[in-house]
Design a protein around this motif. Structure first.
Motif, PDB file in Angstrom:
ATOM      1  N   LEU A 251     -11.011   0.022  -1.338  1.00 31.38           N
ATOM      2  CA  LEU A 251      -9.704   0.628  -1.104  1.00 31.38           C
ATOM      3  C   LEU A 251      -8.591  -0.208  -1.735  1.00 31.38           C
ATOM      4  O   LEU A 251      -7.709   0.323  -2.417  1.00 31.38           O
ATOM      5  CB  LEU A 251      -9.463   0.804   0.397  1.00 31.38           C
ATOM      6  CG  LEU A 251      -8.228   1.566   0.809  1.00 31.38           C
ATOM      7  CD1 LEU A 251      -8.213   2.967   0.200  1.00 31.38           C
ATOM      8  CD2 LEU A 251      -8.151   1.669   2.327  1.00 31.38           C
TER       9      LEU A 251
ATOM     10  N   ALA B 237     -12.165   5.604  -2.877  1.00 29.44           N
ATOM     11  CA  ALA B 237     -12.753   4.391  -2.295  1.00 29.44           C
ATOM     12  C   ALA B 237     -13.891   4.748  -1.342  1.00 29.44           C
ATOM     13  O   ALA B 237     -14.929   4.072  -1.325  1.00 29.44           O
ATOM     14  CB  ALA B 237     -11.681   3.590  -1.570  1.00 29.44           C
ATOM     15  N   ASN B 238     -13.711   5.812  -0.566  1.00 30.95           N
ATOM     16  CA  ASN B 238     -14.774   6.233   0.353  1.00 30.95           C
ATOM     17  C   ASN B 238     -16.001   6.721  -0.404  1.00 30.95           C
ATOM     18  O   ASN B 238     -17.138   6.447   0.003  1.00 30.95           O
ATOM     19  CB  ASN B 238     -14.264   7.322   1.299  1.00 30.95           C
ATOM     20  CG  ASN B 238     -13.291   6.772   2.323  1.00 30.95           C
ATOM     21  OD1 ASN B 238     -13.311   5.593   2.646  1.00 30.95           O
ATOM     22  ND2 ASN B 238     -12.424   7.633   2.833  1.00 30.95           N
TER      23      ASN B 238
ATOM     24  N   ARG C 170      -6.405   1.186  -4.899  1.00 29.62           N
ATOM     25  CA  ARG C 170      -4.941   1.217  -4.769  1.00 29.62           C
ATOM     26  C   ARG C 170      -4.283   0.377  -5.860  1.00 29.62           C
ATOM     27  O   ARG C 170      -3.283   0.773  -6.448  1.00 29.62           O
ATOM     28  CB  ARG C 170      -4.517   0.675  -3.412  1.00 29.62           C
ATOM     29  CG  ARG C 170      -4.673   1.636  -2.285  1.00 29.62           C
ATOM     30  CD  ARG C 170      -4.260   0.979  -0.990  1.00 29.62           C
ATOM     31  NE  ARG C 170      -4.428   1.861   0.142  1.00 29.62           N
ATOM     32  CZ  ARG C 170      -4.582   1.442   1.387  1.00 29.62           C
ATOM     33  NH1 ARG C 170      -4.592   0.158   1.654  1.00 29.62           N
ATOM     34  NH2 ARG C 170      -4.723   2.308   2.362  1.00 29.62           N
TER      35      ARG C 170
ATOM     36  N   GLU D   8      -2.138   8.249  -2.718  1.00 22.63           N
ATOM     37  CA  GLU D   8      -2.742   7.448  -1.649  1.00 22.63           C
ATOM     38  C   GLU D   8      -3.972   8.160  -1.088  1.00 22.63           C
ATOM     39  O   GLU D   8      -5.015   7.543  -0.888  1.00 22.63           O
ATOM     40  CB  GLU D   8      -1.720   7.190  -0.539  1.00 22.63           C
ATOM     41  CG  GLU D   8      -2.267   6.423   0.644  1.00 22.63           C
ATOM     42  CD  GLU D   8      -2.669   4.999   0.324  1.00 22.63           C
ATOM     43  OE1 GLU D   8      -3.566   4.483   1.026  1.00 22.63           O
ATOM     44  OE2 GLU D   8      -2.118   4.396  -0.606  1.00 22.63           O
ATOM     45  N   ALA D   9      -3.860   9.462  -0.847  1.00 24.93           N
ATOM     46  CA  ALA D   9      -4.996  10.232  -0.340  1.00 24.93           C
ATOM     47  C   ALA D   9      -6.135  10.237  -1.353  1.00 24.93           C
ATOM     48  O   ALA D   9      -7.308  10.112  -0.986  1.00 24.93           O
ATOM     49  CB  ALA D   9      -4.566  11.660  -0.020  1.00 24.93           C
TER      50      ALA D   9
ATOM     51  N   GLU E 137      -7.846   6.840  -1.303  1.00 28.77           N
ATOM     52  CA  GLU E 137      -8.734   6.687  -0.149  1.00 28.77           C
ATOM     53  C   GLU E 137     -10.033   7.465  -0.332  1.00 28.77           C
ATOM     54  O   GLU E 137     -11.111   6.962  -0.026  1.00 28.77           O
ATOM     55  CB  GLU E 137      -8.025   7.123   1.129  1.00 28.77           C
ATOM     56  CG  GLU E 137      -7.015   6.099   1.591  1.00 28.77           C
ATOM     57  CD  GLU E 137      -6.583   6.288   3.030  1.00 28.77           C
ATOM     58  OE1 GLU E 137      -7.399   6.784   3.838  1.00 28.77           O
ATOM     59  OE2 GLU E 137      -5.440   5.932   3.325  1.00 28.77           O
ATOM     60  N   SER E 138      -9.934   8.685  -0.853  1.00 23.16           N
ATOM     61  CA  SER E 138     -11.162   9.468  -1.046  1.00 23.16           C
ATOM     62  C   SER E 138     -12.035   8.841  -2.127  1.00 23.16           C
ATOM     63  O   SER E 138     -13.265   8.835  -2.008  1.00 23.16           O
ATOM     64  CB  SER E 138     -10.835  10.921  -1.378  1.00 23.16           C
ATOM     65  OG  SER E 138     -10.231  11.027  -2.642  1.00 23.16           O
TER      66      SER E 138
ATOM     67  N   LYS F 118       0.808  -1.212   0.000  1.00 21.01           N
ATOM     68  CA  LYS F 118       0.000   0.000   0.000  1.00 21.01           C
ATOM     69  C   LYS F 118       0.846   1.270   0.000  1.00 21.01           C
ATOM     70  O   LYS F 118       0.379   2.323  -0.382  1.00 21.01           O
ATOM     71  CB  LYS F 118      -0.986   0.010   1.153  1.00 21.01           C
ATOM     72  CG  LYS F 118      -0.415   0.364   2.490  1.00 21.01           C
ATOM     73  CD  LYS F 118      -1.514   0.500   3.505  1.00 21.01           C
ATOM     74  CE  LYS F 118      -1.033   1.333   4.671  1.00 21.01           C
ATOM     75  NZ  LYS F 118      -2.059   1.617   5.615  1.00 21.01           N
TER      76      LYS F 118
ATOM     77  N   ARG G 298     -15.807  -1.107   1.985  1.00 16.02           N
ATOM     78  CA  ARG G 298     -14.800  -0.040   1.963  1.00 16.02           C
ATOM     79  C   ARG G 298     -13.394  -0.624   1.806  1.00 16.02           C
ATOM     80  O   ARG G 298     -12.591  -0.119   1.028  1.00 16.02           O
ATOM     81  CB  ARG G 298     -14.873   0.813   3.231  1.00 16.02           C
ATOM     82  CG  ARG G 298     -14.058   2.094   3.143  1.00 16.02           C
ATOM     83  CD  ARG G 298     -14.117   2.904   4.415  1.00 16.02           C
ATOM     84  NE  ARG G 298     -13.165   2.460   5.421  1.00 16.02           N
ATOM     85  CZ  ARG G 298     -11.837   2.616   5.316  1.00 16.02           C
ATOM     86  NH1 ARG G 298     -11.314   3.191   4.276  1.00 16.02           N
ATOM     87  NH2 ARG G 298     -11.045   2.198   6.265  1.00 16.02           N
ATOM     88  N   GLN G 299     -13.117  -1.707   2.510  1.00 17.44           N
ATOM     89  CA  GLN G 299     -11.798  -2.348   2.391  1.00 17.44           C
ATOM     90  C   GLN G 299     -11.593  -2.906   0.982  1.00 17.44           C
ATOM     91  O   GLN G 299     -10.511  -2.767   0.403  1.00 17.44           O
ATOM     92  CB  GLN G 299     -11.642  -3.469   3.433  1.00 17.44           C
ATOM     93  CG  GLN G 299     -11.472  -2.972   4.842  1.00 17.44           C
ATOM     94  CD  GLN G 299     -10.231  -2.106   5.000  1.00 17.44           C
ATOM     95  OE1 GLN G 299      -9.174  -2.411   4.472  1.00 17.44           O
ATOM     96  NE2 GLN G 299     -10.379  -1.009   5.719  1.00 17.44           N
TER      97      GLN G 299
ATOM     98  N   THR H 120     -17.808   3.699  -1.773  1.00 15.24           N
ATOM     99  CA  THR H 120     -18.500   3.009  -0.691  1.00 15.24           C
ATOM    100  C   THR H 120     -19.767   3.761  -0.290  1.00 15.24           C
ATOM    101  O   THR H 120     -20.817   3.147  -0.065  1.00 15.24           O
ATOM    102  CB  THR H 120     -17.564   2.847   0.523  1.00 15.24           C
ATOM    103  OG1 THR H 120     -16.377   2.178   0.087  1.00 15.24           O
ATOM    104  CG2 THR H 120     -18.216   2.049   1.619  1.00 15.24           C
TER     105      THR H 120
END
Length: 173
Positions: free
Chosen positions: A96, A70-71, A100, A63-64, A67-68, A55, A92-93, A74
Protein backbone atom coordinates in the motif's frame (compact mmCIF):
# COMPACT_ATOMS: atom_id res chain seq x y z
CA UNK A 1 19.70 -0.12 -0.22
CA UNK A 2 18.99 1.20 3.27
CA UNK A 3 19.23 4.82 2.13
CA UNK A 4 16.16 4.74 -0.15
CA UNK A 5 14.21 2.92 2.57
CA UNK A 6 15.15 5.51 5.16
CA UNK A 7 14.41 8.34 2.74
CA UNK A 8 10.96 6.90 2.01
CA UNK A 9 10.19 6.40 5.69
CA UNK A 10 11.35 9.93 6.47
CA UNK A 11 9.24 11.32 3.64
CA UNK A 12 6.17 9.42 4.82
CA UNK A 13 6.63 10.39 8.47
CA UNK A 14 7.46 14.07 7.90
CA UNK A 15 3.85 15.33 8.13
CA UNK A 16 3.32 13.58 11.46
CA UNK A 17 6.59 14.97 12.76
CA UNK A 18 5.43 18.44 11.83
CA UNK A 19 2.16 17.87 13.66
CA UNK A 20 4.05 16.76 16.77
CA UNK A 21 5.49 20.25 17.26
CA UNK A 22 3.14 21.95 19.68
CA UNK A 23 4.84 25.19 20.70
CA UNK A 24 6.99 27.89 19.18
CA UNK A 25 8.90 30.76 20.70
CA UNK A 26 7.85 34.21 19.57
CA UNK A 27 10.31 37.05 20.03
CA UNK A 28 9.12 40.65 19.95
CA UNK A 29 11.03 43.89 20.20
CA UNK A 30 9.30 47.20 20.84
CA UNK A 31 10.90 50.63 20.88
CA UNK A 32 8.77 53.41 22.29
CA UNK A 33 9.34 57.01 21.18
CA UNK A 34 10.98 57.85 24.48
CA UNK A 35 12.93 55.37 26.55
CA UNK A 36 14.83 52.14 26.01
CA UNK A 37 13.71 49.31 23.76
CA UNK A 38 12.06 46.31 25.41
CA UNK A 39 12.43 42.72 24.32
CA UNK A 40 10.01 39.94 25.22
CA UNK A 41 10.03 36.23 24.56
CA UNK A 42 6.79 34.23 24.78
CA UNK A 43 5.83 30.68 24.04
CA UNK A 44 2.74 30.20 21.92
CA UNK A 45 1.03 27.17 20.41
CA UNK A 46 2.38 26.39 16.96
CA UNK A 47 0.11 26.81 14.00
CA UNK A 48 -0.98 23.51 12.52
CA UNK A 49 0.36 22.96 9.01
CA UNK A 50 -2.25 23.15 6.29
CA UNK A 51 -0.82 20.12 4.46
CA UNK A 52 -2.61 16.85 5.17
CA UNK A 53 -0.66 13.63 5.81
CA UNK A 54 1.19 12.07 2.87
CA UNK A 55 -1.46 9.44 2.14
CA UNK A 56 -4.14 12.07 1.56
CA UNK A 57 -2.22 13.69 -1.31
CA UNK A 58 -3.93 11.37 -3.77
CA UNK A 59 -7.40 12.19 -5.06
CA UNK A 60 -10.09 9.88 -3.62
CA UNK A 61 -10.42 7.91 -6.88
CA UNK A 62 -6.65 7.36 -7.08
CA UNK A 63 -6.55 6.39 -3.39
CA UNK A 64 -9.24 3.75 -3.93
CA UNK A 65 -7.39 2.47 -7.00
CA UNK A 66 -4.12 2.34 -5.03
CA UNK A 67 -5.78 0.32 -2.26
CA UNK A 68 -7.33 -2.15 -4.69
CA UNK A 69 -4.00 -2.53 -6.52
CA UNK A 70 -2.14 -3.12 -3.25
CA UNK A 71 -4.75 -5.67 -2.14
CA UNK A 72 -4.49 -7.52 -5.48
CA UNK A 73 -0.68 -7.57 -5.21
CA UNK A 74 -0.93 -8.92 -1.68
CA UNK A 75 -3.45 -11.61 -2.67
CA UNK A 76 -1.16 -12.78 -5.49
CA UNK A 77 1.83 -12.86 -3.17
CA UNK A 78 -0.18 -14.74 -0.52
CA UNK A 79 -1.06 -17.48 -3.03
CA UNK A 80 2.37 -17.71 -4.64
CA UNK A 81 4.45 -17.54 -1.45
CA UNK A 82 2.12 -19.20 1.11
CA UNK A 83 2.26 -16.23 3.49
CA UNK A 84 1.08 -16.58 7.08
CA UNK A 85 -1.52 -14.10 8.45
CA UNK A 86 1.09 -11.84 10.09
CA UNK A 87 3.09 -11.69 6.86
CA UNK A 88 -0.06 -10.94 4.85
CA UNK A 89 -0.80 -7.81 6.89
CA UNK A 90 2.81 -6.59 6.81
CA UNK A 91 3.09 -7.23 3.06
CA UNK A 92 -0.23 -5.44 2.49
CA UNK A 93 1.07 -2.36 4.33
CA UNK A 94 4.33 -2.43 2.34
CA UNK A 95 2.43 -2.78 -0.94
CA UNK A 96 0.00 0.00 0.00
CA UNK A 97 2.79 2.43 0.88
CA UNK A 98 4.64 1.56 -2.33
CA UNK A 99 1.61 1.90 -4.61
CA UNK A 100 0.65 5.21 -2.99
CA UNK A 101 4.21 6.45 -3.44
CA UNK A 102 4.29 5.47 -7.11
CA UNK A 103 0.92 7.11 -7.77
CA UNK A 104 2.01 10.27 -5.98
CA UNK A 105 5.25 10.32 -7.99
CA UNK A 106 3.30 9.93 -11.23
CA UNK A 107 1.12 12.89 -10.34
CA UNK A 108 3.96 15.03 -8.99
CA UNK A 109 6.57 14.39 -11.68
CA UNK A 110 4.27 14.08 -14.69
CA UNK A 111 6.39 16.59 -16.64
CA UNK A 112 9.80 15.25 -15.52
CA UNK A 113 9.97 11.62 -16.67
CA UNK A 114 13.56 11.08 -15.50
CA UNK A 115 12.81 12.32 -12.00
CA UNK A 116 9.67 10.17 -11.88
CA UNK A 117 11.64 7.10 -12.96
CA UNK A 118 14.26 7.81 -10.30
CA UNK A 119 11.66 8.17 -7.55
CA UNK A 120 9.79 5.04 -8.69
CA UNK A 121 13.07 3.10 -8.71
CA UNK A 122 13.83 4.28 -5.16
CA UNK A 123 10.36 3.21 -4.05
CA UNK A 124 10.89 -0.20 -5.65
CA UNK A 125 14.24 -0.64 -3.92
CA UNK A 126 12.83 0.32 -0.52
CA UNK A 127 9.89 -2.06 -1.10
CA UNK A 128 12.31 -4.91 -1.84
CA UNK A 129 14.23 -4.16 1.35
CA UNK A 130 11.05 -4.11 3.40
CA UNK A 131 9.82 -7.36 1.83
CA UNK A 132 13.17 -9.00 2.51
CA UNK A 133 12.69 -8.22 6.21
CA UNK A 134 9.18 -9.73 6.28
CA UNK A 135 9.58 -12.82 4.06
CA UNK A 136 11.60 -15.90 4.89
CA UNK A 137 14.76 -16.38 2.79
CA UNK A 138 13.05 -19.14 0.77
CA UNK A 139 9.97 -16.98 0.15
CA UNK A 140 12.10 -14.01 -0.85
CA UNK A 141 14.17 -16.12 -3.29
CA UNK A 142 10.98 -17.45 -4.87
CA UNK A 143 9.60 -13.90 -5.07
CA UNK A 144 12.82 -12.67 -6.73
CA UNK A 145 12.77 -15.46 -9.32
CA UNK A 146 9.14 -14.78 -10.23
CA UNK A 147 9.79 -11.04 -10.35
CA UNK A 148 12.78 -11.49 -12.67
CA UNK A 149 10.76 -13.77 -14.96
CA UNK A 150 7.90 -11.28 -15.11
CA UNK A 151 10.14 -8.27 -15.73
CA UNK A 152 12.37 -10.09 -18.19
CA UNK A 153 15.46 -9.50 -16.08
CA UNK A 154 18.15 -12.07 -16.86
CA UNK A 155 19.47 -14.08 -13.94
CA UNK A 156 23.06 -13.51 -12.79
CA UNK A 157 24.36 -16.56 -14.70
CA UNK A 158 22.65 -15.62 -17.97
CA UNK A 159 23.95 -12.06 -17.80
CA UNK A 160 27.51 -13.39 -17.84
CA UNK A 161 26.87 -15.87 -20.65
CA UNK A 162 26.79 -15.33 -24.38
CA UNK A 163 26.33 -11.83 -25.84
CA UNK A 164 23.14 -10.65 -27.51
CA UNK A 165 22.96 -11.87 -31.14
CA UNK A 166 24.31 -9.31 -33.58
CA UNK A 167 26.28 -7.31 -31.00
CA UNK A 168 29.23 -9.62 -30.64
CA UNK A 169 31.66 -9.45 -27.77
CA UNK A 170 33.39 -6.27 -26.66
CA UNK A 171 36.68 -8.11 -27.03
CA UNK A 172 36.21 -8.81 -30.75
CA UNK A 173 37.73 -6.42 -33.26
Amino acid sequence: MKTPLLATLLLLSAPTLLLAQTTTTVKTKTKPASGPATKTKTTAPAARPAAPPAKATLPPAAEAQAESRANALTANMQKALALNPQQVEKVRQINLISVRGVETARLTYRQDVRKMASVVDDIGQSRLGALKDVLTPAQFDKYQRKREEKMGVPSGQAAQGTPVPGLGSRYEE
